[in-house]
Design a protein around this motif. Structure first.
Motif, short mmCIF file in Angstrom:
data_model
loop_
_atom_site.label_atom_id
_atom_site.label_comp_id
_atom_site.label_asym_id
_atom_site.label_seq_id
_atom_site.Cartn_x
_atom_site.Cartn_y
_atom_site.Cartn_z
N VAL A 5 35.14 48.47 43.43
CA VAL A 5 35.50 47.58 42.33
C VAL A 5 34.57 47.81 41.15
O VAL A 5 33.34 47.80 41.32
CB VAL A 5 35.44 46.11 42.77
N SER A 51 43.68 40.53 46.43
CA SER A 51 43.04 41.70 45.83
C SER A 51 42.23 42.53 46.81
O SER A 51 42.26 43.77 46.77
CB SER A 51 42.13 41.25 44.68
N THR A 52 41.51 41.90 47.72
CA THR A 52 40.68 42.62 48.68
C THR A 52 41.36 42.80 50.03
O THR A 52 40.77 43.36 50.95
CB THR A 52 39.34 41.89 48.90
N ARG A 103 39.15 47.21 46.73
CA ARG A 103 40.37 46.98 45.96
C ARG A 103 41.48 47.86 46.53
O ARG A 103 41.22 48.78 47.30
CB ARG A 103 40.16 47.34 44.48
N PRO A 112 40.88 44.77 39.21
CA PRO A 112 40.53 43.44 39.73
C PRO A 112 40.00 42.50 38.65
O PRO A 112 40.38 41.32 38.60
CB PRO A 112 39.47 43.74 40.80
#
Length: 211
Positions: A5, A51-52, A103, A112
């Protein structure tokens, strides 16, 4: 290899700040329509917790289920997650993932942070709590999305010049639209509401581009 990220400290600060602010929402505010058509505030926050957690194979599979429509796939995933987790649980997830350096591999390093800045406004503007985005975070994202072909910012504003009034940034040629970096970032990401903070001889034409 894990996709890393970009500007992780800023991403973490945005996640934690959003989580703190969401604590103050009344239950009915989670059902308010966001700036994302067809998405509630609850849906947007659920999307941000993905997102993760997303993998490339899962995303491809969900896109196939959505008949190749990536936007529909993301909307389906957000709504399903919103149905599965209560607001308090999603707030906890935002805090837990704040510093996670992972990500979706298909996304860019700054996606992100860009998603957090834009989607937070998708939530707060309809609730009457829009904020000025930090220039030091919004400017790298604006440069990123302007150059990203899948966002389509340069194409959307072809024939116009966009200029930031609070940073050294401009792009395009033609009648000018100028405003704060945060407002331009929203517009570049397809949010007509961003133009509410802008001015210039090209503003009326820019508004027409959003229909």
């Amino acid at each position: 290899m894990t996709a890393r990220v970009g500007m992780l400290d800023d991403v973490a600060a945005e996640r934690l700040g959003l989580a703190d602010d969401l604590e103050a929402l009344a239950p009915e505010q989670w059902a308010v329509p966001s700036l994302c058509a067809g998405w509630t505030v609850h849906d947007v926050v659920a999307h941000l917790t993905l997102s993760t957690r997303q993998s490339v194979p899962w995303t491809f599979w969900r896109t196939l289920r959505a008949r190749g429509n990536l936007e529909r796939a993301f909307a389906d995933m957000a709504r399903e997650r919103a149905a599965a987790f209560r607001p308090g649980e999603l707030i906890g997830q935002l805090r837990e993932m704040a510093h996670v350096d992972r990500r979706l591999a298909l996304a860019g390093e700054l996606d992100p942070l860009n998603d957090l800045l834009v989607h937070s406004q998708d939530v707060w503007i309809p609730l009457g709590r829009g904020r000025e985005l930090p220039v030091e975070r919004a400017l790298p994202c604006l440069r990123h999305v302007w150059a990203a072909p899948f966002v389509g910012a340069a194409k959307r504003f072809a024939g116009l010049r966009l200029r930031a009034v609070d940073a050294d940034w401009s792009a395009g040629e033609g009648p000018e639209v100028h405003g704060p970096v945060g407002a331009l970032l929203l517009a570049a990401n397809g949010r007509a509401a961003g133009l509410d903070g802008c001015d210039g001889e090209g503003l009326d034409e820019a508004r027409r581009r959003f229909g």
